[in-house]
Design a protein around this motif. Structure first.
Motif, PDB file in Angstrom:
ATOM      1  N   PHE A   1      -4.365   6.652 -32.867  1.00  0.00           N
ATOM      2  CA  PHE A   1      -4.204   6.473 -34.310  1.00  0.00           C
ATOM      3  C   PHE A   1      -5.420   7.018 -35.055  1.00  0.00           C
ATOM      4  O   PHE A   1      -5.296   7.553 -36.157  1.00  0.00           O
TER       5      PHE A   1
ATOM      6  N   LEU B   1       5.076   3.245 -32.501  1.00  0.00           N
ATOM      7  CA  LEU B   1       4.154   3.019 -33.614  1.00  0.00           C
ATOM      8  C   LEU B   1       3.380   4.282 -33.948  1.00  0.00           C
ATOM      9  O   LEU B   1       3.179   4.618 -35.127  1.00  0.00           O
ATOM     10  N   TRP B   2       2.934   4.991 -32.919  1.00  0.00           N
ATOM     11  CA  TRP B   2       2.188   6.228 -33.164  1.00  0.00           C
ATOM     12  C   TRP B   2       3.093   7.280 -33.826  1.00  0.00           C
ATOM     13  O   TRP B   2       2.668   7.963 -34.748  1.00  0.00           O
TER      14      TRP B   2
ATOM     15  N   ARG C   1       5.684   6.812 -35.729  1.00  0.00           N
ATOM     16  CA  ARG C   1       5.947   6.440 -37.116  1.00  0.00           C
ATOM     17  C   ARG C   1       4.695   6.599 -37.978  1.00  0.00           C
ATOM     18  O   ARG C   1       4.797   6.844 -39.190  1.00  0.00           O
ATOM     19  N   ALA C   2       3.519   6.453 -37.366  1.00  0.00           N
ATOM     20  CA  ALA C   2       2.269   6.539 -38.130  1.00  0.00           C
ATOM     21  C   ALA C   2       1.903   7.966 -38.505  1.00  0.00           C
ATOM     22  O   ALA C   2       1.002   8.175 -39.326  1.00  0.00           O
TER      23      ALA C   2
ATOM     24  N   ARG D   1       2.593   8.143 -42.127  1.00  0.00           N
ATOM     25  CA  ARG D   1       2.254   6.938 -42.879  1.00  0.00           C
ATOM     26  C   ARG D   1       0.760   6.667 -42.727  1.00  0.00           C
ATOM     27  O   ARG D   1      -0.016   7.598 -42.502  1.00  0.00           O
TER      28      ARG D   1
ATOM     29  N   PRO E   1      -2.100   5.746 -40.656  1.00  0.00           N
ATOM     30  CA  PRO E   1      -2.409   5.564 -39.231  1.00  0.00           C
ATOM     31  C   PRO E   1      -3.338   4.382 -38.957  1.00  0.00           C
ATOM     32  O   PRO E   1      -3.334   3.829 -37.861  1.00  0.00           O
TER      33      PRO E   1
ATOM     34  N   GLY F   1      -1.197   1.530 -38.539  1.00  0.00           N
ATOM     35  CA  GLY F   1      -0.612   1.678 -37.206  1.00  0.00           C
ATOM     36  C   GLY F   1      -1.557   1.193 -36.119  1.00  0.00           C
ATOM     37  O   GLY F   1      -1.115   0.579 -35.135  1.00  0.00           O
TER      38      GLY F   1
ATOM     39  N   ALA G   1      -0.820  -1.682 -33.454  1.00  0.00           N
ATOM     40  CA  ALA G   1      -0.980  -1.428 -32.017  1.00  0.00           C
ATOM     41  C   ALA G   1      -1.804  -2.534 -31.364  1.00  0.00           C
ATOM     42  O   ALA G   1      -1.489  -2.997 -30.258  1.00  0.00           O
TER      43      ALA G   1
END
Length: 477
Positions: free
Chosen positions: A267, A366-367, A369-370, A373, A375, A378, A382
């Protein structure tokens, strides 16, 4: 405003709670075992079980109430510094509270200072002058911490000399982590559009910081402080090679304290991109962060002179089996189901392994989607997923995601409620309430895990259908 009676009540009731917790620490905290010739006064102190429980429960309740009461406020930074500093003072001069891990740190430092390798064997075999202070479960366990912390623990013992001198210096290390949090969380919050005072209050005034990071002297404080500092440095100058390298070094040092910090590195690589996400940009700028991480890990490993033995030591971190970890609770529950039928099997290793597989999938999602967005948010998610799906949970683990989430999102209820509950999970002498509530806690956590998983799957399906409907509408237009 801080001058109002409400803020004065929050500050001084919280201070009263900290004083009561310091009294609980003196009466029956995580004290060294009594010698056979202990004087009657000391024996009487250790016999005050009722007073210990009363002061611990009342002190914890006051601290949690004070923190909870201002969770939506945005107090001035200076007021928070003074208030939290006031709360920490009684615990800084009291014995450790809520955990005996600091004695393990001291023994591992003593082994290293004497020229031994704490990654090969436990302190019982390698020898430690304070072995009787270490929880029996961990006396034969190699150190699971990174080379930076072993170096610092060795230095604390070398400079401190005695057990209490070593503990004082180990607490000083935790204060460095807390100070890093205090300096970096507000700046990180500003970058994410979050109220800095609110973020700092949530992260710094949390009772887990006072009780476990400072009083218990857990090395998590240093890890979290370095982690937040690394994320701030990376986010401050995306695209600037030297700054990104420095941020990576800070993250690498955090990993070299506790390996858990590694989940934020992907991230941080996203946060290093100065513009929109593009794979070439990720490779170009994220490489500087990765280089800093690798340099810190290799440098600290070489400086310790112990090689990569610390990686093997991680395998023992799951020796504790408690229902406070959802995957572990699910395994215990499945084992309970077979008892009425005379079936004996070991489900915990299976559910723990499945939990790690789920964690890996969640981290990838999550990564992904980040990318488009925030990070940094995120990274907080995480850390939260890592805490929830790890084989073991201790209350101070909740401080990992708390510091990052507090600075990256305004939606706080979903993570401050579990944090408030976690404040009550450990007794003053270091015993975990999970030991005394195994059946009830396992049943509760297993049901809660199934309910959350079911609701999560329903949300994912609804979200997918909404996206499909949106795509269909766009195609029709």
């Amino acid at each position: 405003m801080p001058g109002t009676p409400r803020y004065a009540v929050i500050r001084y009731l919280g201070f009263a709670g900290a004083v009561l917790l310091a009294v609980a620490a003196y009466l029956g905290g995580a004290l060294p075992p009594l010698p056979r010739n202990a004087n009657p006064v000391a024996l009487a102190q250790h016999g005050n079980g009722g007073w210990v429980m009363l002061t611990w429960l009342l002190g914890t309740s006051l601290l949690v109430w004070a923190w909870w009461s201002a969770r939506y406020a945005d107090p001035p930074i200076r007021w928070i510094y003074v208030t939290v500093g006031l709360w920490l003072l009684p615990l800084l001069v009291a014995p450790p509270l809520g955990s005996r891990d600091v004695y393990s740190y001291a023994c591992q430092g003593a082994v290293y200072d004497a020229g031994g390798d704490p990654y090969t064997h436990g302190v019982a075999e390698l020898g430690c002058p304070w072995l009787s202070t270490v929880t029996p479960m961990w006396r034969d366990t190699p150190a699971p911490y990174g080379p930076v912390f072993v170096l610092l623990a060795g230095a604390a013992v070398a400079l401190g000399g005695t057990l209490w001198g070593s503990i004082a210096l180990l607490r000083a290390l935790t204060l460095i982590g807390v100070v890093l949090m205090a300096l970096c969380v507000p700046a990180l919050a500003r970058r994410c559009g979050v109220q800095p005072g609110r973020a700092l209050w949530l992260a710094l005034a949390c009772p887990l910081v006072a009780v476990h990071l400072v009083s218990g002297a857990h090395n998590d404080a240093l890890m979290v402080g370095l982690l937040v500092a690394g994320l701030l440095v990376v986010a401050a100058r995306p695209g600037h090679a030297g700054v990104l390298l420095a941020g990576g070094v800070l993250l690498g040092l955090a990993i070299a304290v506790k390996i858990t910090a590694v989940v934020v590195v992907p991230f941080a690589a996203l946060a290093a991109i100065p513009g929109p996400y593009r794979l070439p940009a990720l490779l170009r700028h994220g490489a500087w962060v990765a280089a800093g991480v690798v340099a810190a890990l290799l440098g600290s490993t070489l400086a310790s002179g112990l090689g990569l033995g610390w990686v093997a030591g991680l395998s023992h971190s799951g020796d504790s089996v408690q229902w406070t970890s959802p995957p572990t609770a699910l395994g215990i529950f499945i084992e309970y189901l077979g008892r009425p039928f005379g079936l004996r099997y070991h489900a915990v290793p299976v559910t723990r392994a499945l939990g790690l597989v789920v964690l890996a999938v969640v981290l990838v999602v999550l990564w992904w989607r980040a990318r488009h967005r925030n990070p940094l948010f995120g990274a907080g998610l995480a850390l939260a997923a890592t805490v929830a799906l790890a084989p073991v949970f201790h209350p101070w683990y909740a401080t990992w995601p708390l510091a990052v989430l507090a600075a990256t999102t305004e939606r706080i209820r979903w993570f401050v409620v579990p944090v408030a509950v976690a404040c009550f999970l450990t007794l003053p002498d270091g015993n975990n309430l999970a030991r005394f509530t195994k059946f009830q806690g396992t049943l509760f956590m297993a049901i809660l895990t199934v309910v959350i998983a079911y609701r999560g799957l329903r949300w994912a399906r609804a979200h997918r259908r909404a996206r499909e409907a949106e795509r269909a509408g766009s195609a029709a237009r």
